[in-house]
Motif scaffolding. Structure first.
Motif, PDB file in Angstrom:
ATOM      1  N   LEU A  93      37.160  45.385  34.914  1.00 27.96           N
ATOM      2  CA  LEU A  93      37.205  43.917  34.872  1.00 27.96           C
ATOM      3  C   LEU A  93      38.593  43.435  34.479  1.00 27.96           C
ATOM      4  N   ILE A 107      41.209  43.939  37.333  1.00 26.91           N
ATOM      5  CA  ILE A 107      41.080  42.954  38.420  1.00 26.91           C
ATOM      6  C   ILE A 107      41.709  41.634  37.987  1.00 26.91           C
ATOM      7  N   GLN A 108      41.380  41.223  36.763  1.00 26.93           N
ATOM      8  CA  GLN A 108      41.900  39.937  36.295  1.00 26.93           C
ATOM      9  C   GLN A 108      43.395  39.998  36.024  1.00 26.93           C
ATOM     10  N   LYS A 118      45.530  41.753  37.687  1.00 24.75           N
ATOM     11  CA  LYS A 118      46.206  41.670  38.980  1.00 24.75           C
ATOM     12  C   LYS A 118      46.264  40.219  39.440  1.00 24.75           C
ATOM     13  N   ARG A 119      45.133  39.505  39.268  1.00 23.85           N
ATOM     14  CA  ARG A 119      45.117  38.099  39.691  1.00 23.85           C
ATOM     15  C   ARG A 119      46.065  37.260  38.857  1.00 23.85           C
ATOM     16  N   VAL A 150      35.043  49.970  41.198  1.00 24.69           N
ATOM     17  CA  VAL A 150      34.896  48.542  40.911  1.00 24.69           C
ATOM     18  C   VAL A 150      36.224  47.798  41.108  1.00 24.69           C
ATOM     19  N   ALA A 151      37.293  48.323  40.541  1.00 21.39           N
ATOM     20  CA  ALA A 151      38.559  47.580  40.573  1.00 21.39           C
ATOM     21  C   ALA A 151      39.300  47.764  41.891  1.00 21.39           C
ATOM     22  N   LYS A 152      38.975  48.805  42.639  1.00 18.83           N
ATOM     23  CA  LYS A 152      39.629  49.091  43.925  1.00 18.83           C
ATOM     24  C   LYS A 152      41.156  49.019  43.822  1.00 18.83           C
ATOM     25  N   ASP A 153      41.793  48.198  44.679  1.00 20.89           N
ATOM     26  CA  ASP A 153      43.263  48.219  44.690  1.00 20.89           C
ATOM     27  C   ASP A 153      43.880  47.682  43.406  1.00 20.89           C
ATOM     28  N   ALA A 154      43.089  46.950  42.590  1.00 20.14           N
ATOM     29  CA  ALA A 154      43.634  46.451  41.327  1.00 20.14           C
ATOM     30  C   ALA A 154      43.897  47.597  40.358  1.00 20.14           C
ATOM     31  N   ALA A 178      29.866  46.713  42.045  1.00 16.61           N
ATOM     32  CA  ALA A 178      31.157  46.124  42.406  1.00 16.61           C
ATOM     33  C   ALA A 178      31.039  45.170  43.588  1.00 16.61           C
ATOM     34  N   TYR A 179      31.702  44.033  43.482  1.00 15.00           N
ATOM     35  CA  TYR A 179      31.808  43.083  44.587  1.00 15.00           C
ATOM     36  C   TYR A 179      32.950  43.494  45.495  1.00 15.00           C
ATOM     37  N   THR A 182      36.089  42.625  46.643  1.00 16.65           N
ATOM     38  CA  THR A 182      36.977  41.561  46.156  1.00 16.65           C
ATOM     39  C   THR A 182      38.332  41.554  46.837  1.00 16.65           C
ATOM     40  N   GLU A 183      38.511  42.419  47.850  1.00 12.87           N
ATOM     41  CA  GLU A 183      39.843  42.540  48.447  1.00 12.87           C
ATOM     42  C   GLU A 183      40.373  41.208  48.949  1.00 12.87           C
ATOM     43  N   HIS A 205      42.175  38.220  46.248  1.00 12.63           N
ATOM     44  CA  HIS A 205      43.265  38.477  45.310  1.00 12.63           C
ATOM     45  C   HIS A 205      44.423  37.484  45.406  1.00 12.63           C
ATOM     46  N   SER A 253      44.997  31.177  41.125  1.00 15.81           N
ATOM     47  CA  SER A 253      44.521  32.266  41.973  1.00 15.81           C
ATOM     48  C   SER A 253      43.490  31.691  42.939  1.00 15.81           C
ATOM     49  N   TYR A 275      34.860  36.594  40.886  1.00 19.08           N
ATOM     50  CA  TYR A 275      35.990  36.351  39.989  1.00 19.08           C
ATOM     51  C   TYR A 275      36.249  37.583  39.121  1.00 19.08           C
ATOM     52  N   TYR A 276      35.193  38.117  38.531  1.00 16.77           N
ATOM     53  CA  TYR A 276      35.364  39.262  37.632  1.00 16.77           C
ATOM     54  C   TYR A 276      35.281  40.594  38.363  1.00 16.77           C
ATOM     55  N   GLY A 277      34.759  40.586  39.585  1.00 21.52           N
ATOM     56  CA  GLY A 277      34.758  41.811  40.383  1.00 21.52           C
ATOM     57  C   GLY A 277      33.488  42.623  40.332  1.00 21.52           C
ATOM     58  N   SER A 278      32.601  42.341  39.368  1.00 18.83           N
ATOM     59  CA  SER A 278      31.369  43.132  39.324  1.00 18.83           C
ATOM     60  C   SER A 278      30.260  42.365  38.622  1.00 18.83           C
TER      61      SER A 278
END
Lengths: 374, 305
Positions: free
Chosen positions: A232, A235-236, A238-239, A260-264, B130-131, B133-134, B137, B148, B220-223
């Motif tokens: 979490l 991800i945040q 990165k944003r 969950v975070a993938k590319d982040a 997980a969402y 989220t790509e 960003h 954002s 927003y939070y990704g999951s």
């Protein structure tokens, strides 16, 4: 008619119980958080032990026992529940326990197990106190917090050449302890140190991340006891547009982090014990673990912990704690995750290195012992 | 100043989420004087429905070609799903108790909350889901602040939903019936309004808004997690009370206020991050001490949807 039936029944029952008495089952326990926020790590630990049982059974089992059975208890990362679970394991007459996960649960549970001289091997509790209380039957497979923070600091200074650091922890014993150590070492090294805390279970980190962005540190040290929170936060971050190097630690280390975070998660550094993934022992573990999915951060350590216990029982030819202890102290072998040789206090040595997330994988990045990138 | 604006934006975003959830509390309270503790679970259910739908669409390859269309579809479907879920919950857990004491309905609501949360845990597992989220960003820099894409989306959607709700409640026949029912159930029934239907619709609208908030938070939070509804539920409930429970504008105002206090405490007070909830609740207690009906609340008997 009735009486004859009863006789047959009684005879059958006698035979049944008699057979049970002949078939000896070795019971081994595991203590880890199977539910709640740390369930991912907890299930990895139980599965690691299961994989070790599979391997030992396939290799002929233990002399005198037909079967090895795992009693996987839920410690929920909670001291009280861990003690209750430890008592339950004692009542079930387990010969040893792999666990627990959170140091705050491991320590009280180990006190209970120590009274009965039951060996306890922790795969994931990194607090120094775990092995520094002089318990005779407490061993640790993973590394220690003090060593971990030293490795982190070496990386921050020598590789990242940082001048300033921003440290965030989530106030658990583990994360705050590491954050304190890193803060102390950073101050001693002359870095500009800023700190903040979040709460365990928080989901919105926008305020603290905006603060970090405004402070423009060279390094953001992310001290969290959970890969889910870590994802979490990444991800945040990165944003928010934080471009500091991000360094986390072994509790954040989990395949779920990238899921969950993938590319982040790309580019994040973590301190974690060195594992030679080409070693035949590691490959053997991977093959045994396959049915449980991808191994998590502590699967391998739990596998090694159980392997240590089983080999000691095998070598001693007995489950007597004193004999098992003597065998464990004699051990010197290459486990799946590391070379295992215990010191008198129960530590097996720390071999922290820096790993990095690259292409959705953890790769070896930097070795603090040699100062070289892999 | 830049820092303040950035934090202000963080507060607005979080406030939008709280406001959307708080509206459901306030509407249900307005119409049957029930504090629906199961409301946070609709938020979680919406978040889960969103992740299930988006993952399905992603597996079919639609996410790559039309991400925003997929998001729209997922949003509408999960809002509809939660609306139906809420009507079902109302029918099972609240309607049979309508003539009993308020306490038994409240307990039934608490029970429903635990039931729904455990249901989610047993069907969806204890791990975070997980969402995809790509596609969220991106960000836009407007002068000193960076917005954002997700913050823009949350704020935009929140405002749209609030305006729509405002229109429905104050400008349509259905809204008139809702307001009438909340004022006096018996009298409005005598004028030919089907009170049961209106109550059902109120639950449905509130849950749909919570579901929208659930998806937004997931993105927003990704999951999402099975227990994600609890904390925002409590916060939104406090927001509704702070604004004056039963009052729509009050719920929105309360949501934004609580979020703003939390963010600013974390931003400006040393160690504020760990005590942000404390500050939010101190404000709540202080307001209730001086104004027991909440900021925009009226006498409870006159409370309007």
């Amino acid at each position: 008619m009735r009486i004859s039936r009863l006789v047959v029944l009684v005879l059958a029952l006698c035979l049944g119980t008699a057979q049970f008495a002949w078939a000896q089952t070795l019971k081994v326990g595991s203590l880890s958080p199977l539910t709640g926020p740390y369930a991912a790590d907890g299930n990895d630990i139980a599965n690691g032990v299961r994989a070790a049982i599979k391997v030992v059974t396939a290799e002929g089992g233990l002399p005198g026992f037909d079967k090895i059975e795992l009693m996987a208890e839920d410690s929920a990362c909670d001291p009280r529940q861990a003690v209750a679970a430890a008592n339950k394991l004692i009542n079930s007459k387990v010969v040893g326990v792999v666990g627990a996960y959170c140091s705050s649960a491991t320590i009280p549970a180990s006190e209970v197990l120590a009274e009965e001289d039951i060996p306890m091997l922790t795969p994931g509790s990194t607090s120094e106190k775990v092995t520094e209380r002089g318990l005779k039957h407490m061993w640790r497979i993973c590394g220690r917090d003090d060593d971990q923070s030293k490795a982190a600091m070496a990386f921050i200074q020598n590789n990242l050449k940082a001048k300033s650091i921003f440290i965030v922890d989530d106030k658990t014993t583990y994360s705050q302890g590491l954050a304190d150590n890193v803060a102390k070492l950073s101050e001693a090294a002359g870095l500009t140190v800023a700190r903040d805390h979040v709460n365990e279970g928080d989901k919105d980190f926008s305020a603290v991340l905006t603060k970090i962005k405004a402070a423009k540190p060279d390094v953001f040290y992310m001290s969290l006891q959970n890969s889910a929170s870590g994802a979490l936060m990444l991800i945040q971050a990165k944003r928010t547009g934080i471009d500091a190097a991000i360094l986390a630690q072994d509790a954040v280390y989990h395949p779920q982090l990238m899921e969950v975070a993938k590319d982040a998660a790309e580019g994040v550094y973590l301190t974690f014990g060195f594992i030679d993934e080409d070693a035949p022992t590691f490959k053997k573990f991977l093959a045994a673990y396959e049915e449980f999915g991808k191994p998590g951060a502590y699967s391998g350590y739990a596998y090694d912990a159980a392997t240590v216990l089983f080999s000691a029982i095998k070598a001693a030819g007995s489950t007597d704690p004193a004999k098992v202890r003597a065998e464990i102290l004699k051990m010197d072998f290459q486990g799946a995750t590391k070379k295992i040789k215990f010191t008198e206090n129960g530590d097996s040595g720390s071999n922290y290195i820096i790993r990095q997330v690259k292409g959705g994988q953890f790769i070896n990045y930097w070795d603090p012992a040699t100062g070289k990138t892999y | 100043m830049d820092y303040f604006l950035q934090q202000f934006l963080n507060g607005l975003t979080l406030g939008g989420v709280y406001a959307l959830v708080a509206l459901g509390y306030t509407m249900v309270y307005g119409i049957i004087q029930l504090i629906n503790f199961a409301h946070g679970e609709f938020f979680a259910a919406g978040g889960y429905m969103g992740v299930i739908l988006l993952s399905f669409l992603a597996s079919q390859g639609y996410m790559d070609s039309h991400p925003w269309l997929c998001l729209g579809v997922a949003l509408c479907l999960s809002m509809a799903y939660c609306a139906m879920l809420a009507m079902a919950v109302e029918k099972v857990a609240y309607k049979p108790l309508r003539s009993s004491t308020r306490l038994s309905v409240l307990l039934s609501a608490l029970g429903m909350s635990i039931f729904l949360q455990n249901g989610l845990m047993l069907t969806q597992g204890v791990y975070d889901k997980a969402y995809p989220t790509e596609f969220t960003h991106g960000s836009i820099t407007l002068g000193p602040v960076t917005i954002s894409l997700m913050q823009g989306l949350i704020l935009g959607l929140t405002v749209t939903l609030l305006l729509t709700l405002n229109f429905v409640v104050f400008k349509t026949k259905l809204g008139k019936a809702m307001r009438a029912t909340s004022m006096d159930k018996t009298m409005s029934a005598l004028t030919g309004i089907d009170a049961n239907r209106i109550i059902s619709v109120t639950f449905a609208i509130g849950a749909a808004l919570a579901a929208a908030a659930g998806i937004l938070v997931g993105l927003y939070y990704g999951s999402v997690r099975y227990d994600m509804g609890f904390v925002p539920g409590i916060k939104a409930f406090s927001a509704a009370v702070l604004g004056g429970i039963g009052n729509l504008y009050g719920a929105m105002l309360g949501g934004f206020l609580i979020a703003m206090v939390e963010i600013m405490a974390a931003a400006y007070i040393p160690h504020g991050g760990e005590y942000k909830d404390v500050f939010a609740f101190i404000i709540l207690i202080a307001v209730l001490y001086f104004r027991p009906t909440g900021i925009m609340g009226e006498n409870v008997n006159d409370a309007r949807v």
